[in-house]
Design an enzyme around this catalytic site. Sequence first.
Site, PDB file in Angstrom:
ATOM      1  N   ASN A   9       0.877  -1.178   0.000  1.00  0.00           N
ATOM      2  CA  ASN A   9       0.000   0.000   0.000  1.00  0.00           C
ATOM      3  C   ASN A   9       0.906   1.217   0.000  1.00  0.00           C
ATOM      4  O   ASN A   9       1.438   1.599   1.038  1.00  0.00           O
ATOM      5  CB  ASN A   9      -0.887  -0.042   1.253  1.00  0.00           C
ATOM      6  CG  ASN A   9      -1.814   1.166   1.348  1.00  0.00           C
ATOM      7  OD1 ASN A   9      -1.781   2.067   0.507  1.00  0.00           O
ATOM      8  ND2 ASN A   9      -2.630   1.188   2.388  1.00  0.00           N
ATOM      9  N   LYS A  16       3.433   0.814   2.973  1.00  0.00           N
ATOM     10  CA  LYS A  16       3.072  -0.213   3.953  1.00  0.00           C
ATOM     11  C   LYS A  16       3.079  -1.565   3.257  1.00  0.00           C
ATOM     12  O   LYS A  16       2.753  -1.648   2.073  1.00  0.00           O
ATOM     13  CB  LYS A  16       1.667   0.050   4.508  1.00  0.00           C
ATOM     14  CG  LYS A  16       1.563   1.336   5.293  1.00  0.00           C
ATOM     15  CD  LYS A  16       0.183   1.460   5.941  1.00  0.00           C
ATOM     16  CE  LYS A  16       0.008   2.847   6.510  1.00  0.00           C
ATOM     17  NZ  LYS A  16      -1.305   3.419   6.274  1.00  0.00           N
ATOM     18  N   ARG A  93      -2.755  -1.936  -3.248  1.00  0.00           N
ATOM     19  CA  ARG A  93      -3.944  -1.145  -2.988  1.00  0.00           C
ATOM     20  C   ARG A  93      -3.896   0.077  -3.902  1.00  0.00           C
ATOM     21  O   ARG A  93      -2.893   0.800  -3.919  1.00  0.00           O
ATOM     22  CB  ARG A  93      -3.963  -0.708  -1.527  1.00  0.00           C
ATOM     23  CG  ARG A  93      -5.169   0.117  -1.232  1.00  0.00           C
ATOM     24  CD  ARG A  93      -5.273   0.476   0.237  1.00  0.00           C
ATOM     25  NE  ARG A  93      -6.486   1.240   0.406  1.00  0.00           N
ATOM     26  CZ  ARG A  93      -6.580   2.326   1.152  1.00  0.00           C
ATOM     27  NH1 ARG A  93      -5.531   2.773   1.809  1.00  0.00           N
ATOM     28  NH2 ARG A  93      -7.713   2.960   1.246  1.00  0.00           N
ATOM     29  N   HIS A 182     -13.145   2.679   0.645  1.00  0.00           N
ATOM     30  CA  HIS A 182     -13.111   1.582   1.635  1.00  0.00           C
ATOM     31  C   HIS A 182     -13.757   0.312   1.064  1.00  0.00           C
ATOM     32  O   HIS A 182     -14.186  -0.557   1.824  1.00  0.00           O
ATOM     33  CB  HIS A 182     -13.885   1.923   2.935  1.00  0.00           C
ATOM     34  CG  HIS A 182     -13.283   2.980   3.772  1.00  0.00           C
ATOM     35  ND1 HIS A 182     -14.053   3.923   4.425  1.00  0.00           N
ATOM     36  CD2 HIS A 182     -11.999   3.248   4.087  1.00  0.00           C
ATOM     37  CE1 HIS A 182     -13.267   4.738   5.101  1.00  0.00           C
ATOM     38  NE2 HIS A 182     -12.017   4.350   4.917  1.00  0.00           N
ATOM     39  N   ASN A 213     -10.350   6.654  11.074  1.00  0.00           N
ATOM     40  CA  ASN A 213     -10.085   8.086  10.861  1.00  0.00           C
ATOM     41  C   ASN A 213     -10.953   8.588   9.724  1.00  0.00           C
ATOM     42  O   ASN A 213     -11.552   9.648   9.801  1.00  0.00           O
ATOM     43  CB  ASN A 213      -8.610   8.302  10.533  1.00  0.00           C
ATOM     44  CG  ASN A 213      -7.757   8.221  11.760  1.00  0.00           C
ATOM     45  OD1 ASN A 213      -8.154   8.698  12.826  1.00  0.00           O
ATOM     46  ND2 ASN A 213      -6.599   7.608  11.643  1.00  0.00           N
ATOM     47  N   GLY A 214     -10.961   7.809   8.652  1.00  0.00           N
ATOM     48  CA  GLY A 214     -11.941   8.016   7.595  1.00  0.00           C
ATOM     49  C   GLY A 214     -13.046   7.005   7.831  1.00  0.00           C
ATOM     50  O   GLY A 214     -12.764   5.883   8.248  1.00  0.00           O
ATOM     51  N   ARG A 243     -12.401  15.214   8.523  1.00  0.00           N
ATOM     52  CA  ARG A 243     -13.266  15.599   7.398  1.00  0.00           C
ATOM     53  C   ARG A 243     -14.670  15.895   7.914  1.00  0.00           C
ATOM     54  O   ARG A 243     -15.183  15.174   8.770  1.00  0.00           O
ATOM     55  CB  ARG A 243     -13.359  14.474   6.364  1.00  0.00           C
ATOM     56  CG  ARG A 243     -12.052  14.114   5.702  1.00  0.00           C
ATOM     57  CD  ARG A 243     -12.317  13.118   4.574  1.00  0.00           C
ATOM     58  NE  ARG A 243     -11.081  12.541   4.083  1.00  0.00           N
ATOM     59  CZ  ARG A 243     -10.787  11.254   4.146  1.00  0.00           C
ATOM     60  NH1 ARG A 243     -11.643  10.376   4.664  1.00  0.00           N
ATOM     61  NH2 ARG A 243      -9.638  10.817   3.676  1.00  0.00           N
ATOM     62  N   ARG A 288     -10.219   8.070  20.801  1.00  0.00           N
ATOM     63  CA  ARG A 288      -9.837   7.760  22.193  1.00  0.00           C
ATOM     64  C   ARG A 288      -9.733   9.030  23.017  1.00  0.00           C
ATOM     65  O   ARG A 288     -10.261   9.120  24.127  1.00  0.00           O
ATOM     66  CB  ARG A 288      -8.471   7.055  22.231  1.00  0.00           C
ATOM     67  CG  ARG A 288      -8.545   5.573  22.062  1.00  0.00           C
ATOM     68  CD  ARG A 288      -7.190   5.029  21.767  1.00  0.00           C
ATOM     69  NE  ARG A 288      -6.722   5.539  20.476  1.00  0.00           N
ATOM     70  CZ  ARG A 288      -5.848   4.924  19.703  1.00  0.00           C
ATOM     71  NH1 ARG A 288      -5.309   3.800  20.104  1.00  0.00           N
ATOM     72  NH2 ARG A 288      -5.490   5.427  18.550  1.00  0.00           N
ATOM     73  N   GLY A 336     -15.078   1.331  15.014  1.00  0.00           N
ATOM     74  CA  GLY A 336     -16.113   0.295  15.016  1.00  0.00           C
ATOM     75  C   GLY A 336     -15.698  -0.946  15.791  1.00  0.00           C
ATOM     76  O   GLY A 336     -16.519  -1.590  16.444  1.00  0.00           O
ATOM     77  N   GLU A 337     -14.407  -1.273  15.746  1.00  0.00           N
ATOM     78  CA  GLU A 337     -13.937  -2.473  16.439  1.00  0.00           C
ATOM     79  C   GLU A 337     -13.631  -2.222  17.910  1.00  0.00           C
ATOM     80  O   GLU A 337     -13.741  -3.130  18.734  1.00  0.00           O
ATOM     81  CB  GLU A 337     -12.656  -2.999  15.756  1.00  0.00           C
ATOM     82  CG  GLU A 337     -12.900  -3.567  14.377  1.00  0.00           C
ATOM     83  CD  GLU A 337     -11.625  -3.796  13.588  1.00  0.00           C
ATOM     84  OE1 GLU A 337     -10.588  -4.140  14.191  1.00  0.00           O
ATOM     85  OE2 GLU A 337     -11.665  -3.621  12.351  1.00  0.00           O
ATOM     86  N   GLU A 388      -8.193  -5.513   5.383  1.00  0.00           N
ATOM     87  CA  GLU A 388      -8.084  -5.105   3.982  1.00  0.00           C
ATOM     88  C   GLU A 388      -6.911  -5.776   3.285  1.00  0.00           C
ATOM     89  O   GLU A 388      -6.998  -6.132   2.116  1.00  0.00           O
ATOM     90  CB  GLU A 388      -7.945  -3.574   3.905  1.00  0.00           C
ATOM     91  CG  GLU A 388      -9.231  -2.867   4.287  1.00  0.00           C
ATOM     92  CD  GLU A 388      -9.045  -1.367   4.511  1.00  0.00           C
ATOM     93  OE1 GLU A 388      -8.685  -0.990   5.647  1.00  0.00           O
ATOM     94  OE2 GLU A 388      -9.266  -0.598   3.579  1.00  0.00           O
TER      95      GLU A 388
HETATM   96  P1  ADP Z   1      -7.589   4.634   9.491  1.00  0.00           P
HETATM   97  O1  ADP Z   1      -8.843   5.172   8.875  1.00  0.00           O
HETATM   98  O2  ADP Z   1      -6.451   5.597   9.490  1.00  0.00           O
HETATM   99  O3  ADP Z   1      -7.243   3.228   9.045  1.00  0.00           O
HETATM  100  P2  ADP Z   1      -8.268   3.320  11.984  1.00  0.00           P
HETATM  101  O4  ADP Z   1      -9.227   2.369  11.370  1.00  0.00           O
HETATM  102  O5  ADP Z   1      -6.992   2.791  12.540  1.00  0.00           O
HETATM  103  O6  ADP Z   1      -7.955   4.528  11.036  1.00  0.00           O
HETATM  104  O7  ADP Z   1      -9.071   4.070  13.149  1.00  0.00           O
HETATM  105  C1  ADP Z   1      -8.509   5.090  13.902  1.00  0.00           C
HETATM  106  C2  ADP Z   1      -9.555   5.539  14.913  1.00  0.00           C
HETATM  107  O8  ADP Z   1      -9.883   4.438  15.775  1.00  0.00           O
HETATM  108  C3  ADP Z   1      -9.078   6.664  15.815  1.00  0.00           C
HETATM  109  O9  ADP Z   1     -10.108   7.626  15.985  1.00  0.00           O
HETATM  110  C4  ADP Z   1      -8.803   5.952  17.117  1.00  0.00           C
HETATM  111  O10 ADP Z   1      -8.991   6.792  18.241  1.00  0.00           O
HETATM  112  C5  ADP Z   1      -9.861   4.874  17.114  1.00  0.00           C
HETATM  113  N1  ADP Z   1      -9.474   3.808  18.039  1.00  0.00           N
HETATM  114  C6  ADP Z   1      -8.453   2.918  17.906  1.00  0.00           C
HETATM  115  N2  ADP Z   1      -8.361   2.142  19.012  1.00  0.00           N
HETATM  116  C7  ADP Z   1      -9.322   2.561  19.865  1.00  0.00           C
HETATM  117  C8  ADP Z   1      -9.734   2.178  21.184  1.00  0.00           C
HETATM  118  N3  ADP Z   1      -9.126   1.193  21.832  1.00  0.00           N
HETATM  119  N4  ADP Z   1     -10.776   2.845  21.730  1.00  0.00           N
HETATM  120  C9  ADP Z   1     -11.406   3.841  21.071  1.00  0.00           C
HETATM  121  N5  ADP Z   1     -11.050   4.253  19.843  1.00  0.00           N
HETATM  122  C10 ADP Z   1     -10.043   3.636  19.244  1.00  0.00           C
END
Ligand code: ADP
Length: 403
Positions: A9, A16, A93, A182, A213-214, A243, A288, A336-337, A388
């Site tokens: 990527n 990456k 990617r 995505h 983040n996105g 955004r 977070r 989401g996770e 992904e």
């Molecule tokens: P990207 O879109 O850059 O791939 P990620 O999918 O890694 O981003 O998501 C980043 C987001 O997930 C950030 O807002 C981060 O704060 C949130 N996040 C990651 N781990 C946790 C956690 N343990 N608790 C709450 N939010 C989290």
Amino acid sequence: MLRKILVVNSGSSSLKFMMFDMKGEKMLAKGLVERIGSPNANLVYSRAGEPKASSPVAAPDHAAALKAVLAVLTDPAKGVLKSLKEVEAIGHRVLHGAEVFKESVKVDKAVLAKIRKLVPFGPLHMPANVGGIEACMRILPRVPNVAVFDTAFHQTMPPCAAQYALQPKYYKKYGIRKYGFHGTSHKYIVQAAAKWLRKPVSRVNLVTCHLGNGSSISAIKNGKVLDTSMGLTPLAGLVMGTRCGDIDPAVVFTVAALEKMDPARLDRLFNKESGLQGVTGVAGGDMRDICAKAAKGDEACKLALEMFGHRAAFYVGGYNTLVGGADAIIFTGGIGENSSDGREQIMKRLGALGVKIDKAANARIRGEAGLVSTKDSKIPCVVLPTNEELMIARETFALAGGR
Ligand code: ADP
């Protein structure tokens, strides 16, 4: 049988990578080269199950970064390959496939020329994506390359979802329409959700929420994308890290006139300085940090969380209607996770759909698959970790001749 696949990527200043053994779909090693083009370029690397280590590398360009990656992968002490001969295919990617690439594709010269033509759809990312493929073709000329597009999975959207209510010339002349992003993650999640639900992919109706983040949400009807929240670019839809997502388009020309901003400045404002960060001042709009501050009573952070949940619930409700009732609502991506607060902000607004949150399960589930709604919730809400890179490896495996 084809086994070892490298997934790449490449971004504007980073590359990456993940190395897979497709027998058992095992990730062998991963990492990234960061700050490509600067004298402080750095390689971060780890083998599966081992801590990551960081070391300086010379990486004036993507080709040099790739050479550094191949060197560490074949390093007798740190590597996971005996020699470069073990790299059997490379999956890349690629941000944008426009309407040209509706599926992943094996790359030859003609395909590469077509991808190059799509640079205007992603002027920031596409040159790096192309650069990564070119570097692989040059350094490992006998190894097949496969391009996996972030937009491809969304190509099944019907015109009523994909077209903007503009004069047709903007679509015909410039390709201005909704593409969505995505896609690789949404596709992976659709397959994982079908497995979870024990239904064939072709029969699942879902609302898939990729929240990171996105962020984007997709409406999945019979396993295919019916609609998705991002648009011509990833700026549309949800309230994201930096955004703004959906706004009245008139805000753009109103702000432009008030603050005398040109298109490049406006692009930065709405893509990099808005969203959760814009509302709260928290760097990157990191969920977070925002949750931690909201818990201490910070009003801007509390508002940002409510905005995030309100907008996402709006999409979930609308998409649930459009798919004719979802079999499940899926949460994935960093938020989401992992973020129980982020998920709760959405689920607590879905009462009209018969969704009932399981507070204990929602508080507990982090980075693993699990049900976060109650057993009698009318629609199950499920956390499923996305992958992904594995999805890219699977597509590469299939197109490069694996079985
Ligand atoms: P990207 O879109 O850059 O791939 P990620 O999918 O890694 O981003 O998501 C980043 C987001 O997930 C950030 O807002 C981060 O704060 C949130 N996040 C990651 N781990 C946790 C956690 N343990 N608790 C709450 N939010 C989290």
